[in-house]
Design a protein around this motif. Structure first.
Motif, PDB file in Angstrom:
ATOM      1  N   GLN A   1       0.715  -1.310  -0.117  1.00  0.00           N
ATOM      2  CA  GLN A   1      -0.170  -0.100   0.159  1.00  0.00           C
ATOM      3  C   GLN A   1       0.844   1.163   0.153  1.00  0.00           C
ATOM      4  N   ASN A   2       1.837   1.228   0.694  1.00  0.00           N
ATOM      5  CA  ASN A   2       2.878   2.433   1.004  1.00  0.00           C
ATOM      6  C   ASN A   2       3.413   2.812  -0.331  1.00  0.00           C
ATOM      7  N   ARG A   3       4.001   1.543  -1.071  1.00  0.00           N
ATOM      8  CA  ARG A   3       4.561   1.663  -2.466  1.00  0.00           C
ATOM      9  C   ARG A   3       3.646   2.345  -3.545  1.00  0.00           C
ATOM     10  N   ALA A   4       2.381   1.701  -3.508  1.00  0.00           N
ATOM     11  CA  ALA A   4       1.306   2.340  -4.545  1.00  0.00           C
ATOM     12  C   ALA A   4       1.056   3.789  -3.994  1.00  0.00           C
ATOM     13  N   PHE A   5       1.105   4.147  -2.800  1.00  0.00           N
ATOM     14  CA  PHE A   5       0.759   5.690  -2.368  1.00  0.00           C
ATOM     15  C   PHE A   5       2.065   6.361  -2.990  1.00  0.00           C
ATOM     16  N   VAL A   6       3.269   5.673  -3.016  1.00  0.00           N
ATOM     17  CA  VAL A   6       4.382   6.856  -3.435  1.00  0.00           C
ATOM     18  C   VAL A   6       4.160   6.924  -5.049  1.00  0.00           C
ATOM     19  N   ASN A   7       4.102   5.712  -5.531  1.00  0.00           N
ATOM     20  CA  ASN A   7       3.959   5.742  -6.990  1.00  0.00           C
ATOM     21  C   ASN A   7       2.860   6.340  -7.575  1.00  0.00           C
ATOM     22  N   LEU A   8       1.683   6.276  -7.276  1.00  0.00           N
ATOM     23  CA  LEU A   8       0.363   6.904  -7.905  1.00  0.00           C
ATOM     24  C   LEU A   8       0.594   8.357  -7.565  1.00  0.00           C
ATOM     25  N   LEU A   9       1.059   8.877  -6.383  1.00  0.00           N
ATOM     26  CA  LEU A   9       0.994  10.157  -6.259  1.00  0.00           C
ATOM     27  C   LEU A   9       2.228  10.930  -6.497  1.00  0.00           C
ATOM     28  N   ASP A  10       2.997  10.241  -7.297  1.00  0.00           N
ATOM     29  CA  ASP A  10       4.443  10.405  -7.459  1.00  0.00           C
ATOM     30  C   ASP A  10       5.232  11.443  -6.657  1.00  0.00           C
ATOM     31  N   ILE A  11       5.430  11.070  -5.452  1.00  0.00           N
ATOM     32  CA  ILE A  11       6.134  11.771  -4.367  1.00  0.00           C
ATOM     33  C   ILE A  11       7.499  11.628  -4.490  1.00  0.00           C
ATOM     34  N   ASP A  12       8.476  12.676  -4.331  1.00  0.00           N
ATOM     35  CA  ASP A  12       9.629  12.658  -4.530  1.00  0.00           C
ATOM     36  C   ASP A  12      10.443  12.381  -3.270  1.00  0.00           C
ATOM     37  N   LEU A  13      11.083  10.987  -2.933  1.00  0.00           N
ATOM     38  CA  LEU A  13      11.856  10.866  -1.676  1.00  0.00           C
ATOM     39  C   LEU A  13      13.387  10.869  -2.096  1.00  0.00           C
ATOM     40  N   GLU A  14      13.952  11.004  -0.967  1.00  0.00           N
ATOM     41  CA  GLU A  14      15.304  10.585  -0.951  1.00  0.00           C
ATOM     42  C   GLU A  14      15.846  10.050   0.419  1.00  0.00           C
ATOM     43  N   PRO A  15      16.720   9.027   0.205  1.00  0.00           N
ATOM     44  CA  PRO A  15      17.093   8.433   1.587  1.00  0.00           C
ATOM     45  C   PRO A  15      17.751   9.416   2.365  1.00  0.00           C
ATOM     46  N   PHE A  16      17.705   9.268   3.733  1.00  0.00           N
ATOM     47  CA  PHE A  16      18.368  10.284   4.572  1.00  0.00           C
ATOM     48  C   PHE A  16      19.644   9.725   4.616  1.00  0.00           C
ATOM     49  N   GLU A  17      20.489  10.733   4.918  1.00  0.00           N
ATOM     50  CA  GLU A  17      21.983  10.595   5.099  1.00  0.00           C
ATOM     51  C   GLU A  17      22.460  11.691   6.275  1.00  0.00           C
ATOM     52  N   PRO A  18      23.118  11.227   7.302  1.00  0.00           N
ATOM     53  CA  PRO A  18      23.135  12.282   8.469  1.00  0.00           C
ATOM     54  C   PRO A  18      24.020  13.305   7.686  1.00  0.00           C
ATOM     55  N   ALA A  19      24.864  13.217   6.633  1.00  0.00           N
ATOM     56  CA  ALA A  19      25.624  14.406   5.906  1.00  0.00           C
ATOM     57  C   ALA A  19      24.749  15.402   5.537  1.00  0.00           C
ATOM     58  N   THR A  20      23.477  15.084   5.230  1.00  0.00           N
ATOM     59  CA  THR A  20      22.565  16.225   4.706  1.00  0.00           C
ATOM     60  C   THR A  20      22.552  17.277   5.892  1.00  0.00           C
ATOM     61  N   LEU A  21      22.198  16.623   7.144  1.00  0.00           N
ATOM     62  CA  LEU A  21      22.115  17.727   8.139  1.00  0.00           C
ATOM     63  C   LEU A  21      23.415  18.538   8.543  1.00  0.00           C
ATOM     64  N   GLN A  22      24.620  17.623   8.503  1.00  0.00           N
ATOM     65  CA  GLN A  22      25.890  18.278   8.749  1.00  0.00           C
ATOM     66  C   GLN A  22      26.108  19.514   8.114  1.00  0.00           C
ATOM     67  N   ASN A  23      25.733  19.373   6.680  1.00  0.00           N
ATOM     68  CA  ASN A  23      26.017  20.388   5.622  1.00  0.00           C
ATOM     69  C   ASN A  23      24.952  21.448   5.540  1.00  0.00           C
ATOM     70  N   ARG A  24      24.135  21.629   6.526  1.00  0.00           N
ATOM     71  CA  ARG A  24      23.047  22.743   6.450  1.00  0.00           C
ATOM     72  C   ARG A  24      23.418  23.879   6.308  1.00  0.00           C
ATOM     73  N   GLN A  25      22.843  24.690   5.681  1.00  0.00           N
ATOM     74  CA  GLN A  25      23.098  26.406   5.925  1.00  0.00           C
ATOM     75  C   GLN A  25      22.309  26.754   6.908  1.00  0.00           C
ATOM     76  N   PRO A  26      22.809  27.760   7.729  1.00  0.00           N
ATOM     77  CA  PRO A  26      22.155  28.593   8.656  1.00  0.00           C
ATOM     78  C   PRO A  26      20.709  28.814   8.707  1.00  0.00           C
TER      79      PRO A  26
END
Length: 339
Positions: free
Chosen positions: A60-85
């Motif tokens: 159901q979750n896969r169908a939800f993402v696919n039918l609604l075309d939700i753009d998701l990215e895997p979480f990486e700790p580096a994403t938060l470490q490189n945040r702008q102020p």
């Protein structure tokens, strides 16, 4: 100033937003993230990401993402470490760094919107309403009061999320949830709602449910079972939803081995049993567990179990004995069982 206005004002201070979903996000979390992204865009934030950890494995979750075309990215700790102020960090449908998410504990969070029981939530903006049936209900209120464009995809996502998290308004639904659903109904794609409500089921999920049926033990009104080892993590909640309907059963708990963890799912329509507290008290020293009084989940790293043996059969026997014994002790049950 209303909460929606406070949120809009805070979003106006940011140049980008990272919206972090909880592990293995469900429709309520995904729809809430989608809605917050739309609200952020209306506040002038063009740079935004919806991040998640774990898997989107439930059909159901896969169908939800696919039918609604939700753009998701895997979480990486580096994403938060490189945040702008002026980068904002938001949690939807969960609230504490390091609990049911891969965000390092002690991370500063800007926005928390949640309906799960929790304590000591710390963020610049917090909207925590444990009395509601879905986080999507809160986001619907924001969309409505801030006059955000409600297209078919957003309305469908939010409406399905509310229906899903309240089991079609049979679990924990409030007048506020009904009101939100009524607002969304006219704009939602009813055919897509139907498709999302009846996704196909994988053979692996069917096998796991079958294994849980075969392995069930019953003690009084409590049923405990396991699915063995499976790659279908979301087969556990589906198995427990099925087994809790067995005549005479008021509380059902199903566990299984998924990768290098023990996953646990629990249900209890019995008002005398709070399964969120049961899982938390039973496994807090070795893993994590919690949720609502009637719906809960937990996760325990295999750790020393996996180091002790590489034989899956022996490993499962050890896990079954220890998990069952701990649950019996927490629920004050004797060792004598039925089926």
């Amino acid at each position: 100033m209303s909460q929606s206005q406070q949120l809009h004002e805070l979003l106006g201070e940011g140049s980008e937003i990272n919206i972090v979903c909880h592990n293995n996000p469900d429709p309520d979390c995904l729809a809430s993230a989608l809605a917050l992204g739309r609200i952020a865009a209306a506040a002038g934030i063009d740079e935004q990401q919806i991040l998640y950890s774990g898997d989107i494995s439930h059909q159901q979750n896969r169908a939800f993402v696919n039918l609604l075309d939700i753009d998701l990215e895997p979480f990486e700790p580096a994403t938060l470490q490189n945040r702008q102020p002026d980068s904002l960090l938001a949690f939807v449908d969960h609230s504490i760094p390091g609990q049911n998410n891969a965000v390092p504990p002690e991370t500063d969070v800007d926005i928390v919107i949640d309906h799960h029981p929790a304590e000591d939530i710390d963020a610049r903006f917090v909207d925590h309403r444990a009395e509601l049936g879905a986080a999507a209900t809160i986001l619907t209120e924001y969309v409505r009061t801030l006059d955000i464009d409600l297209d078919a995809d957003l309305a469908t996502a939010l409406l399905f999320a509310i229906r899903s998290d309240t089991l079609d308004f049979l679990r924990g639904a409030t007048a506020t949830d009904y009101d939100a659903a009524g607002y969304l109904h006219e704009s939602a794609d009813q055919e897509m709602i139907r498709q999302l409500s009846t996704p196909s089921i994988s053979g692996g999920t069917l096998d796991a449910i079958s294994t849980a049926i075969d392995n069930r033990i019953i003690n009084g009104a409590v049923l405990i079972s396991h699915v063995g080892r499976t790659t279908e993590r979301d087969a556990l909640p589906q198995a427990v939803d099925y087994l809790v309907r067995l005549e005479g059963v008021q509380t059902a708990i199903v566990f299984g081995l998924v990768d290098d963890t023990i996953q646990i799912s629990a249900r209890s329509p019995d008002a005398r049993v709070n399964v969120g507290n049961v899982l938390n008290e039973t496994f807090d020293d070795v893993g994590s567990g919690g949720g609502h009084h009637d719906v809960a989940g937990g996760e325990i790293p295999l750790g020393i179990f996996a180091d002790y043996t590489s034989d899956d059969t022996q490993l499962l026997e050890m896990v079954e004995q220890i998990i069952t014994a701990r649950l019996f002790a927490e629920l004050n049950l004797s060792e004598e069982t039925g089926e």
